[in-house]
Design a protein around this motif. Structure first.
Motif, mmCIF file in Angstrom:
data_model
loop_
_atom_site.group_PDB
_atom_site.id
_atom_site.type_symbol
_atom_site.label_atom_id
_atom_site.label_comp_id
_atom_site.label_asym_id
_atom_site.label_seq_id
_atom_site.Cartn_x
_atom_site.Cartn_y
_atom_site.Cartn_z
ATOM 1 N N ILE A 254 40.187 40.495 46.731
ATOM 2 C CA ILE A 254 39.051 41.379 46.981
ATOM 3 C C ILE A 254 38.353 40.938 48.260
ATOM 4 O O ILE A 254 38.169 39.740 48.482
ATOM 5 C CB ILE A 254 38.016 41.287 45.835
ATOM 6 C CG1 ILE A 254 38.647 41.632 44.502
ATOM 7 C CG2 ILE A 254 36.805 42.141 46.124
ATOM 8 C CD1 ILE A 254 38.734 43.071 44.196
ATOM 9 N N THR B 96 43.099 49.239 39.030
ATOM 10 C CA THR B 96 44.412 48.780 39.492
ATOM 11 C C THR B 96 45.179 48.066 38.383
ATOM 12 O O THR B 96 46.122 47.326 38.665
ATOM 13 C CB THR B 96 44.266 47.841 40.710
ATOM 14 O OG1 THR B 96 43.463 46.717 40.342
ATOM 15 C CG2 THR B 96 43.654 48.560 41.896
ATOM 16 N N VAL C 90 34.212 44.716 41.616
ATOM 17 C CA VAL C 90 35.411 43.943 41.290
ATOM 18 C C VAL C 90 35.930 44.276 39.892
ATOM 19 O O VAL C 90 37.126 44.535 39.721
ATOM 20 C CB VAL C 90 35.171 42.431 41.456
ATOM 21 C CG1 VAL C 90 36.447 41.653 41.164
ATOM 22 C CG2 VAL C 90 34.664 42.116 42.861
ATOM 23 N N LEU D 171 40.740 46.251 48.033
ATOM 24 C CA LEU D 171 41.482 45.627 46.940
ATOM 25 C C LEU D 171 42.947 45.481 47.369
ATOM 26 O O LEU D 171 43.536 46.429 47.874
ATOM 27 C CB LEU D 171 41.413 46.484 45.688
ATOM 28 C CG LEU D 171 40.023 46.935 45.240
ATOM 29 C CD1 LEU D 171 40.131 48.017 44.187
ATOM 30 C CD2 LEU D 171 39.254 45.759 44.700
ATOM 31 N N LYS D 172 43.500 44.314 47.160
ATOM 32 C CA LYS D 172 44.916 44.096 47.458
ATOM 33 C C LYS D 172 45.552 43.472 46.232
ATOM 34 O O LYS D 172 45.161 42.404 45.803
ATOM 35 C CB LYS D 172 45.079 43.193 48.663
ATOM 36 C CG LYS D 172 46.526 42.985 49.051
ATOM 37 C CD LYS D 172 46.656 42.113 50.271
ATOM 38 C CE LYS D 172 48.122 41.865 50.563
ATOM 39 N NZ LYS D 172 48.310 40.898 51.620
ATOM 40 N N LEU E 220 44.874 39.656 42.202
ATOM 41 C CA LEU E 220 44.067 40.636 42.908
ATOM 42 C C LEU E 220 43.252 39.920 43.968
ATOM 43 O O LEU E 220 42.619 38.907 43.692
ATOM 44 C CB LEU E 220 43.120 41.354 41.936
ATOM 45 C CG LEU E 220 42.131 42.344 42.539
ATOM 46 C CD1 LEU E 220 42.872 43.572 43.067
ATOM 47 C CD2 LEU E 220 41.110 42.768 41.499
ATOM 48 N N GLY F 182 37.313 47.664 40.012
ATOM 49 C CA GLY F 182 38.565 47.609 40.772
ATOM 50 C C GLY F 182 39.723 47.060 39.947
ATOM 51 O O GLY F 182 40.849 47.558 40.026
ATOM 52 N N ILE F 183 39.459 46.050 39.146
ATOM 53 C CA ILE F 183 40.492 45.499 38.255
ATOM 54 C C ILE F 183 40.946 46.575 37.273
ATOM 55 O O ILE F 183 42.138 46.770 37.044
ATOM 56 C CB ILE F 183 39.970 44.244 37.522
ATOM 57 C CG1 ILE F 183 39.856 43.086 38.510
ATOM 58 C CG2 ILE F 183 40.869 43.875 36.342
ATOM 59 C CD1 ILE F 183 39.142 41.856 37.968
ATOM 60 N N ASN G 264 43.249 51.824 48.718
ATOM 61 C CA ASN G 264 42.797 50.521 48.227
ATOM 62 C C ASN G 264 41.374 50.160 48.635
ATOM 63 O O ASN G 264 40.969 49.006 48.553
ATOM 64 C CB ASN G 264 43.748 49.392 48.629
ATOM 65 C CG ASN G 264 45.069 49.496 47.895
ATOM 66 O OD1 ASN G 264 45.129 50.033 46.799
ATOM 67 N ND2 ASN G 264 46.124 49.003 48.499
#
Length: 145
Positions: A87, A75, A68, A143-144, A85, A71-72, A118
């Motif tokens: 997850i 993105t 996470v 990830l969205k 975000l 991922g942050i 993603n």
């Protein structure tokens, strides 16, 4: 993006936040740590008179830092526009080698294997303060932004 900003964007809070700090982060890897407090909610019943950190919590700690937080960071440009975000953990495979006791500090190291469409897949490992391998595995998530 500062490491404190990454932590602030996490969709977790105590008692389910398992990130104290991020030591380093790049496009390909992240290193962070967490100290399991003596009064964590899950120690009361796991196990009677001999508390250890459940494997599912160790996996969660590795996912929060290694998937996470990374991922942050990956993105960050899209996140600054959307400010949200989402997850979803899609899969994980973990091997455990040593227990983590109340009061222990662990270090999570994660290396990006792939980030495409993603979906982020990372090789993660957790070390104790003595540098001994606690757990390692593969974690994937969507990830969205």
């Amino acid at each position: 993006m500062k490491t404190s900003e990454i932590i602030a964007l996490l969709p977790y809070q105590r008692p389910f936040l398992f990130v104290d700090d991020i030591v380093s982060v790049t496009e390909n890897n992240i290193v962070g740590h967490y100290t399991f407090k003596d009064d964590e909610f899950f120690y009361e019943g796991h196990f009677k008179n001999n508390p250890i950190t459940p494997g599912v919590i160790l996996t969660e700690c590795m996912a929060q830092i290694g998937l996470v937080c990374l991922g942050i960071y990956l993105t960050k440009n899209e996140l600054m526009k959307a400010e949200k975000l989402q997850i979803a953990l899609t899969s994980h495979q973990m091997d455990f080698y040593l227990p983590v006791l109340p009061g222990e500090k662990v270090h999570v190291h994660s290396e990006k294997e792939v980030f495409r469409f993603n979906k982020l897949k990372c090789n993660v490992k957790m070390l104790n303060e003595d540098g001994e391998l606690v757990a390692r595995g593969l974690i994937s998530g969507m990830l969205k932004v």
